[in-house]
Design a protein around this motif. Structure first.
Motif, PDB file in Angstrom:
ATOM      1  N   UNK B 198       0.826  -1.191   0.000  1.00  0.00           N
ATOM      2  CA  UNK B 198       0.000   0.000   0.000  1.00  0.00           C
ATOM      3  C   UNK B 198       0.860   1.240   0.000  1.00  0.00           C
ATOM      4  N   UNK B 199       0.271   2.368   0.354  1.00  0.00           N
ATOM      5  CA  UNK B 199       0.979   3.645   0.213  1.00  0.00           C
ATOM      6  C   UNK B 199       2.102   3.868   1.219  1.00  0.00           C
ATOM      7  N   UNK B 200       2.246   2.988   2.197  1.00  0.00           N
ATOM      8  CA  UNK B 200       3.287   3.198   3.215  1.00  0.00           C
ATOM      9  C   UNK B 200       3.821   1.865   3.681  1.00  0.00           C
ATOM     10  N   UNK B 201       5.018   1.912   4.268  1.00  0.00           N
ATOM     11  CA  UNK B 201       5.498   0.718   4.947  1.00  0.00           C
ATOM     12  C   UNK B 201       5.306   0.887   6.456  1.00  0.00           C
ATOM     13  N   UNK B 202       6.238   1.581   7.131  1.00  0.00           N
ATOM     14  CA  UNK B 202       6.176   1.554   8.601  1.00  0.00           C
ATOM     15  C   UNK B 202       4.998   2.316   9.191  1.00  0.00           C
ATOM     16  N   UNK B 207       3.228   2.003  12.903  1.00  0.00           N
ATOM     17  CA  UNK B 207       2.764   3.249  13.506  1.00  0.00           C
ATOM     18  C   UNK B 207       1.299   3.225  13.923  1.00  0.00           C
ATOM     19  N   UNK B 208       0.480   2.524  13.165  1.00  0.00           N
ATOM     20  CA  UNK B 208      -0.950   2.517  13.499  1.00  0.00           C
ATOM     21  C   UNK B 208      -1.233   1.780  14.806  1.00  0.00           C
ATOM     22  N   UNK B 209      -0.316   0.961  15.273  1.00  0.00           N
ATOM     23  CA  UNK B 209      -0.568   0.243  16.540  1.00  0.00           C
ATOM     24  C   UNK B 209      -0.650   1.202  17.735  1.00  0.00           C
ATOM     25  N   UNK B 210       0.420   1.989  18.013  1.00  0.00           N
ATOM     26  CA  UNK B 210       0.252   2.911  19.141  1.00  0.00           C
ATOM     27  C   UNK B 210      -0.827   3.955  18.868  1.00  0.00           C
ATOM     28  N   UNK B 242      11.011   3.546   5.545  1.00  0.00           N
ATOM     29  CA  UNK B 242      11.325   2.648   6.660  1.00  0.00           C
ATOM     30  C   UNK B 242      11.480   3.420   7.971  1.00  0.00           C
ATOM     31  N   UNK B 243      11.215   4.715   7.904  1.00  0.00           N
ATOM     32  CA  UNK B 243      11.232   5.545   9.117  1.00  0.00           C
ATOM     33  C   UNK B 243      10.328   6.742   8.870  1.00  0.00           C
ATOM     34  N   UNK B 244       9.617   7.147   9.893  1.00  0.00           N
ATOM     35  CA  UNK B 244       8.741   8.322   9.737  1.00  0.00           C
ATOM     36  C   UNK B 244       8.483   8.968  11.085  1.00  0.00           C
ATOM     37  N   UNK B 245       8.414  10.276  11.052  1.00  0.00           N
ATOM     38  CA  UNK B 245       7.966  11.051  12.216  1.00  0.00           C
ATOM     39  C   UNK B 245       6.666  11.757  11.846  1.00  0.00           C
ATOM     40  N   UNK B 246       5.693  11.643  12.709  1.00  0.00           N
ATOM     41  CA  UNK B 246       4.423  12.337  12.496  1.00  0.00           C
ATOM     42  C   UNK B 246       4.146  13.241  13.693  1.00  0.00           C
ATOM     43  N   UNK B 247       3.899  14.489  13.419  1.00  0.00           N
ATOM     44  CA  UNK B 247       3.467  15.435  14.454  1.00  0.00           C
ATOM     45  C   UNK B 247       1.972  15.667  14.291  1.00  0.00           C
ATOM     46  N   UNK B 258       4.118  10.513  16.616  1.00  0.00           N
ATOM     47  CA  UNK B 258       4.319   9.075  16.395  1.00  0.00           C
ATOM     48  C   UNK B 258       5.636   8.889  15.666  1.00  0.00           C
ATOM     49  N   UNK B 259       6.481   8.064  16.244  1.00  0.00           N
ATOM     50  CA  UNK B 259       7.710   7.660  15.558  1.00  0.00           C
ATOM     51  C   UNK B 259       7.515   6.220  15.094  1.00  0.00           C
ATOM     52  N   UNK B 260       7.532   6.041  13.802  1.00  0.00           N
ATOM     53  CA  UNK B 260       7.369   4.711  13.203  1.00  0.00           C
ATOM     54  C   UNK B 260       8.690   4.332  12.558  1.00  0.00           C
ATOM     55  N   UNK B 261       9.205   3.174  12.870  1.00  0.00           N
ATOM     56  CA  UNK B 261      10.501   2.841  12.283  1.00  0.00           C
ATOM     57  C   UNK B 261      10.745   1.343  12.244  1.00  0.00           C
ATOM     58  N   UNK B 262      11.470   0.935  11.222  1.00  0.00           N
ATOM     59  CA  UNK B 262      11.967  -0.434  11.106  1.00  0.00           C
ATOM     60  C   UNK B 262      13.490  -0.442  11.061  1.00  0.00           C
ATOM     61  N   UNK B 263      14.081   0.732  11.276  1.00  0.00           N
ATOM     62  CA  UNK B 263      15.539   0.842  11.195  1.00  0.00           C
ATOM     63  C   UNK B 263      16.132   1.400  12.488  1.00  0.00           C
ATOM     64  N   UNK B 264      15.416   1.204  13.579  1.00  0.00           N
ATOM     65  CA  UNK B 264      15.912   1.641  14.891  1.00  0.00           C
ATOM     66  C   UNK B 264      16.865   0.560  15.390  1.00  0.00           C
TER      67      UNK B 264
END
Ligand code: NAD
Ligand code: NAD
Ligand code: NAD
Ligand code: NAD
Lengths: 387, 387, 387, 387
Positions: B198-202, B207-210, B242-247, B258-264
Motif C-alpha cells: 500500500x501507500x506506506x510501509x512503517x 505506527x498505526x498500533x500505538x 522505513x522511518x517516519x515522524x508524524x506530528x 508518532x515515531x514509526x521505524x523499522x531501522x531503529x
C-alpha cells in the motif's frame, strides 16, 4: 585517573557573577571550579541585591571588599589590583549574559558563561569575534557533556561502530513546571519572561543540552533545515513555550528530533540521546550517566559501564573513583572546569586548548538553533533553512 | 477471571484466509481464536500456493476438502454447506485485504481483518457501509489493545487522574529491517512493495498500533492537522518509508507524535505510549505489557502491575493467571478474539456488541491516518488538515 | 517455530482432578493442554464439592456424565469406556497428590501432577517405581522451566561459557501473604495447614521452582549438604514457614542459596536465578522471562532476547511469535504440555521421551529437598547431609 | 541545600596517612574533605615509599617539608608546629590502621579511619576507650551511608511505614576479582594477605558496608546469633575468602542475610539492601543511589527520588543540586566529611556531635561482626552467639 594533583602551576584567580544565595546553579560552578585547586574564588558580584550578595560572598569566606555590588564594579575594581581576577563565571539569568560576557571580555578576562550564551546569533557572533580579538576563552556550561561516556559515544561513532548515521533522537523533558509554579518561585519566574529568558523557554533552557551532546558525538553532521512547533500549556507563559518538538534534516540525509519540555508531568530529567546508525545504536540517559547502551542489530544489547577497562582511553581519562561507583553531575562539571582551566592556561601562553570543551562555538550554535526553532514555530511550524 | 468456561452456546465456525505455513501472524490468530472454544477452525484458504495451503490445513487437522485453493472458492463452497463457516479471519498481505473483506461480507460472513484494513479511506468507508448493510461485524487486529493495562489507562484518564491531556508520545520503532533483509525474506519483501504494502510501509505496519492505543485511551481527542516526514534509509525501499515522524495537533490544543521505524537498529519492539496531562503521566511499553507507569508530578512514580486488586474492574476482567505471572501477547489477542466472538454472537441476535473492540471504525481510522501522513510527507512534510 | 500443526496423530483423551471453579492453577493446565490439539478434555473430577465440580465441567463444555464426584469414580468409570481417558492432570491441594497419582498410575493412566508431588521421599520413590512398572509417564508442573531462555542458559553453561560454576543464587520471594490473608481465602488456607500442605509451606510452594531451574541448567551439580532456617512471621502459620533461607554446598565445591518467601512485602514474584561461574554469570527473572542477562567479567553486560537468531536452536524450538513480542507463562506451560504429550505418545509406543521434561525424577528431587530443608530447620538450622 | 557556605569559622588543618599516588581511595578522601573549605590539607605521609610520598604531596601542592616519610614522623613533627595538624585521615592497608589510629589519638588528633578499623574487637574497644579519654573523635568511612536516601529509609522505618521489621537482605557482591588479578595488582594483593588484610577479605572489605547501612536504618535491631560460610574460589586466597554468606537472627525475631563477594562475575558493585516489614519493603542499590524503592504490599511500587519535596527533611539536608540531577559517591563522602568536621569542631568545644556519623562505635561493630563471621565459618559454618 584524576587524583587531585595540581595540573596548573597556580590556581586561576576567579570570580562569579550571579550564583548567589538560593540560586540553582551557583554551587555546582563553585564546586567544579574549586576542585583540585584549579581556580580560587577571590571575588564576586553574586546577587542582584548587593547587600545579599556581599553577605553571601562573606559566607563563602571571601574578603567582603571583593564582594562587589555589580559586575561593572567587579571588573573595574579587580582590573586595578595586582592580584585581580583572571577569569569569571557568569551564572545570572539569561537576559544579562550578553552584556556581562562582553564586559568581561573587554576587561581581558576569560569567561565561563551559562547557556544560552545570549539572545541572537548576531550577539553571539559578536562575542565570538571579541573573544578572538582579546585572545580570551569563553566556556559554555553544557555540563552533561562532561560525563565520561559521552566521550565513549563520540569515539565509537567516529570509529564507525554504528555504521552510517541515520537518526538522532533527543529529548530533555521534565515535568517540574507542569503547573504555574513560577507564581511562587523567582528562579522560575524569569525563565518565562521574554525580557529575561530571551526568545524561548524550554528550547534554550533544556533542549540545547542534548543538542550539544549530539554536536560532540556527531561532529560531522550539519543541520540543513528544521521545523519546530511550540506550545504554552500553562497559558500565562505565552509567548514563551513550555513544550516544543523540533524536527531536523541533516545534510547527509539523516534526520533528528528534539523534544524539549517542562510539562512532562511526573518525569524527572528525561534527558536522553539515541544515535541510530545502519548497524547499531547508542543510547545515553542523564539520570543514569554511568551507563551507555550499545545495541548492534542482531546481537544482544550491551550495557557499557563507566570506568571499565574496555572503554576508549578518552572515556577513562576523567575517571576519579573506578568502575562500579557512580559518579554524578558534579564530576561532569568538574571535568569541564578542568578543561576550561587548561584552555585558559594555554591561552595565556598563546597556545591552543589541549582538550575539546564546550566553547564559544558551542554557545553560538545553541543560540542559532533556538533562533531557528523560534522562527519556524512563529511562522506556523514550517520548515526553515538552517543558516 | 477467565477460566476456560464457554461463553457462547456453540463455537463459531471459522476459516482463515492466509496465515499459512511460515507466515508470521497466522498462528497467533489461531491460538487466540481457538482458545476456550470460542471458534472452531473448519476451513481455510491458507496460502497463495493452493497445494501448500491444503497441506498446511491438513497439518492443522482440517478436512482437506475444506482447504480451498483461494478465498473465492472458500466463500462459495462454504456458503452452500449446512455447516458452512460463519466467520473468517484475513491474514494475507495488505494488498489483498480490501477484496477479501468485501467478498467475505458479501458472502454474509463476519470478518476479522489484519491491519491495515485497506489502502484508501474511500475503500475503508465502502467496507464500513457494506458491513453495516450486511449486519456483520469487522474486527481489526490491533492486537496490543488486548493487554489489560490498556483498559486501566483508559479508565484512569477518563476519571481525570491525569488532569487535562496535553501531549501524547507514541512510537513503534524496531530495528529488524535496518538492512535490506527483504532480499532474502518473502514476508519482508511484500512489505516494501507498494502494490502489496500500500501507500506506506512503517506508518501502516507499525505506527498505526500505538495510534490505536491512543484512540482507546483518549476517545475524545480529535486530530486537527498533522505533518509527516518519511525516509527510505534502505534506498531500494523508496517510495516506501522505513522511518517516519508524524506530528499531530489535536482539537483541544494537545499535541502528539508518532515515531514509526523499522531501522531503529538494535531495538526490539520499541512500542511505547506516554500520555501526559496537566497533573500526571501514564506510560506503557509493549515489551513489558504487565506494567504501567503512573507518574504524578511531585510524587514518587508508581508502577502498576497487571492482576492487582487496586486496578479498575475493566482491567481485571481478562485476568487469566493472577498478578506476578507475566501474560504475553497471546493473551492480548485472546482477549480481542473473545470480544470479536461476543460481538459476532450479539450481531447474530441483532444486538449491539457487549464490549468495545477494535472494529471497522478503528480500521477506517488507521487507513485515514496513513493516508494523511503520506499526503503530508509527499508534499514535502507540510501540515495537512485532518479530514 | 510452533504454528499449531498437530504433532500427534490424535489428541490424547484427558481429564483433570481439581482445578475447578475459582482454583488458582486449573485454567493454565487446560489452556496449555488444549493448545494446538495436544489433548482433548473429556472428563474430570474438578472439585472437592461434586455438584460444583459437575457444573464447572459442564461450563467447560463437558458431557455432565463424565464430570465425576471424585477421582476414584473418575478412574473406575473411564476405565470401562472404550473412549476412556488416557491421561489425567492433578491440580488439587498437595495433601491429595500422592493418593491420586497412585490411583491414576494403577489405573494405567499417564499423569501430570502439580508440585510438590507428595510429602515424603519414600512416597515419591514409590510413585517412581510404580510409574516405571506401569510404563506410564509422570510430568510435574515446574512451569517456569518451559520458558525458552531456560534452555539457552542450559546450553551456554554446558558449552562452558560461564567457566567453572561457583555460586547459584536462587529466590522465589513474593509478598502476597505478608498478612494472614488465609483467614479469608480458601486457596491460601490449605497452604498453611500441614495436613493439606505437607511438611512445609514456602519451601515446597515456591522454593522448589528455582531449585528445579537450577537442576535444568546445571545437570551435573549434586548437593552435598544443606542448612535451612525457616520462620513463621505470621505466627498462626507455625509450624509451617512463610519464609526460609537454604544454604547448599555442592559436591564440586560450589555453593548455592535459595530464598523462599511469601512475606517479601510489596514484591511481585521475585523468582530469580543467577548462576555464577569463574568467567561469567547468567541471570533470569520470571517476571521478565523474555530476557536473560549474560555478564562476562570485564565485558559489558549483554541482554539476550527470546526469539533472536543468535540463540541456541534449543532455545528457539518453542518460539511461537518471533522476537520482540513478549511470550508469557502460558507459553511456558504450553511448551511443557507439548513435551508431556510427546513423552506419553512415545511411552505408548514403548519408546523413550524425545525431549526432556520435568518428570518423576524432578518430582522426587523437589520432595527430597524440602524434606532435607525441614529436617535441618527443625533441628535448629544445622547442616544435614544430602542423601 | 548545601551551597558552599563555610560551616566552620576556620578550615581544620588536616593530614593524610596513605592514599598516595595510584591508591584507590585516597582521592575521594581529599575531594570530600577539601570541599567547601571544611579541611585544608597541610601535611601527609602518603606512601609506604617516602620519596614517592613526598613527590605526591608536592603534586598536591603541599609544602614538601610537611610530606613526611612515615606517620610517626608526621605526628611528631606536626605536634611541635604552632600551625600543626588537628586531624588525620588514615587510608592505608587494613593491617596498619590500629597502630596509626592509636598513635594519632595519642598525639591528640581527631581521626578519620578507613574500614575495617582494625583486626579484633579487643583492639577496637581499646581505640574506643582511648578516643574517649582523649576527647577526640574517630570517624569511619562507611561512605555509602552519606547518600541522602539512606536518611529517608531510616526515617520511614522509624515512622513505622514498613510495619514490624522481619527480614533484612544485604549484599555487596562484585565480580572484579573473579580471577587472581592480585598477581598483577598491588592494591588487590594485600587484600588477600592475612597479615595486611586481617582475618577476612570480602567480609571486611565489602560485607561491612551494607551491614552498616542496616545499622543506620534499623538502630533498634540487635544480632542474637549468626552463621557464616566462606569460600576461597581462587584457591591461592585461602585462608581468606572471596565469597561468603552470613545468616543472622535478630533479637526481635527478624532474620537477616549478607552476601559478600568479589567473584560475582560480571557484576559491578552489587551492593543492595532490602528491608522487609509486615506492611512494606524498602530497597536501595548503591549503583542507583538517587532512587529508593518503596513497596507497600497491595499497592503499586513507588520510586522515591533524591531531592524531591516529598522526602523527609533529613533526606533533603544534604541536597546540593536538586532533584533529577544524579549525585554520586563523591557527594556521599562529602556529606560524611561535613559531619566529621562538625563533630570535630564540637568536640574541640567539649560538645556532642550535632549530627550522627559513622563513628568509633560503627568501627567497633564492623570488626565485631567480621570476627563472629570468621569464628562461625572456621568452626564449620555453625551458629555462634553474638556477644
Ligand atoms: N548548565 C546548566 O545545566 C544550567 C542549569 C540551571 C541553570 N542554568 C543557567 O544558569 C543561569 C542561572 O540560572 P539559575 O537557575 O541559577 O537562576 P536563579 O534565578 O536561581 O539564580 C540567579 C542568580 O543570579 C543573581 N543575579 C541576577 N541578576 C544578576 C545581576 N545582574 N548581577 C549579579 N547577579 C545577578 C541572582 O541574585 C541569583 O543569585 C541561567 O542562565 C540558566 O539558564 C544552567
Ligand atoms: N496485527 C499485528 O500485530 C500484525 C503483525 C504482523 C503482521 N500483520 C499483518 O498481517 C498480514 C499478514 O502478515 P504476515 O507477516 O503474516 O505475512 P506473511 O507474508 O508472513 O504471510 C502471509 C500469508 O498469507 C498467504 N497469502 C498471501 N496471499 C494470499 C492469498 N491471496 N490468499 C490466501 N493466502 C494468501 C501467504 O501464503 C502466507 O501464508 C499483513 O497484513 C500484516 O500487516 C499484523
Ligand atoms: N506449578 C505452579 O506454578 C503452581 C502454581 C499454583 C499452584 N500449584 C499447585 O497446584 C495445586 C493446586 O493449587 P491451587 O492454588 O490451584 O489450589 P486451589 O485451592 O485454588 O484449587 C484447588 C482445586 O482443587 C479442588 N479439589 C480439592 N480437593 C479435591 C479432591 N479431593 N478432588 C478433586 N478436586 C479437589 C478444589 O475444589 C479446587 O478446585 C497445589 O498443589 C499447588 O501447589 C502449582
Ligand atoms: N570506604 C570504602 O568504601 C573503601 C574503598 C576502598 C578501600 N577502602 C579501604 O581503604 C584502605 C586503603 O585501600 P586502597 O584500596 O586505597 O589501598 P591501595 O593499596 O590502593 O593504597 C594504599 C595506599 O597506602 C599507602 N601506604 C601503605 N602503607 C603505608 C604506611 N605504612 N604509611 C603510609 N602510607 C602507606 C600506599 O603507598 C598506598 O598509597 C583499606 O583499608 C581499604 O579497606 C575503603
Amino acid at each position: 585517573m584524576i587524583n587531585g594533583a595540581k595540573i596548573l602551576s597556580a590556581s586561576i584567580r576567579w570570580a562569579m557573577v550571579g550564583g548567589g544565595q538560593g540560586s540553582q546553579i551557583g554551587y555546582i560552578h563553585r564546586s567544579a571550579a574549586l576542585r583540585d585547586g584549579l581556580f580560587q574564588l577571590v571575588a564576586g558580584a553574586f546577587d542582584i541585591d548587593p547587600a545579599r550578595g556581599r553577605d553571601f560572598g562573606a559566607s563563602l569566606g571571601l574578603d567582603p571588599e571583593r564582594c562587589y555590588p555589580d559586575y561593572a564594579t567587579l571588573f573595574a575594581a579587580e582590573a586595578v589590583r595586582p592580584d585581580g581576577i583572571q577569569a569569571v563565571s557568569v551564572a545570572t539569568p539569561n537576559g544579562t549574559h550578553y552584556a556581562i560576557c562582553k564586559a568581561a571580555l573587554e576587561a581581558g578576562l576569560h569567561v565561563v558563561c551559562e547557556k544560552p550564551l545570549c539572545f541572537t546569533t548576531q550577539q553571539a557572533e559578536e562575542l565570538r569575534a571579541l573573544a578572538a580579538r582579546q585572545g580570551r576563552i569563553v566556556g559554555v556550561t553544557y555540563g552533561y557533556a562532561g560525563h565520561q561516556l559521552i566521550e565513549q559515544a563520540r569515539e565509537m561513532i567516529a570509529a564507525g561502530e554504528l555504521g552510517e548515521i541515520r537518526i538522532v533522537q533527543m529529548q530533555f523533558a521534565h515535568g517540574f513546571h507542569s503547573e504555574a509554579v513560577e507564581a511562587a518561585n523567582p528562579a522560575t519566574k524569569w525563565r518565562v519572561d521574554p525580557r529575561m529568558a530571551g526568545p524561548s523557554y524550554v528550547l534554550g533552557d533544556v533542549g540545547t543540552h542534548p543538542l550539544y551532546l549530539s554536536e560532540v558525538m556527531l561532529p560531522q553532521l550539519r543541520i540543513r533545515r528544521l521545523l519546530c512547533t511550540r506550545q504554552s500549556f500553562v497559558r500565562s507563559r505565552a509567548p514563551l513555550e513550555d513544550n516544543a518538538f523540533t524536527l531536523m534534516e541533516y545534510d547527509n540525509g539523516a534526520v533528528g528530533q528534539v523534544w524539549s519540555s517542562a510539562v512532562n508531568a511526573g518525569s524527572m530529567h528525561g534527558q536522553k540521546i539515541r544515535v541510530i546508525g545502519s548497524r547499531a545504536s547508542l543510547e545515553w540517559w542523564d539520570e543514569r550517566p554511568n551507563q551507555l547502551s550499545f545495541e548492534v542489530q542482531g546481537q544482544p544489547a550491551r550495557i557499557l559501564e563507566r570506568g571499565m577497562g574496555y572503554l576508549h582511553p578518552a572515556a577513562l581519562a576523567d575517571d576519579r573513583i573506578g568502575a562500579g561507583h557512580p559518579e554524578g553531575l558534579f564530576e561532569a562539571w568538574s571535568n569541564l572546569y578542568r578543561r576550561y582551566a587548561l584552555a585558559m592556561d594555554a591561552a595565556d601562553r598563546g597556545q591552543p586548548a589541549p582538550e575539546r570543551y564546550p566553547d564559544i562555538d558551542a554557545g553560538v550554535e545553541g543560540v542559532r538553533w533556538v533562533e531557528h526553532c523560534v522562527r519556524s514555530a512563529d511562522a506556523g511550524a514550517v520548515w526553515v533553512d538552517y543558516v
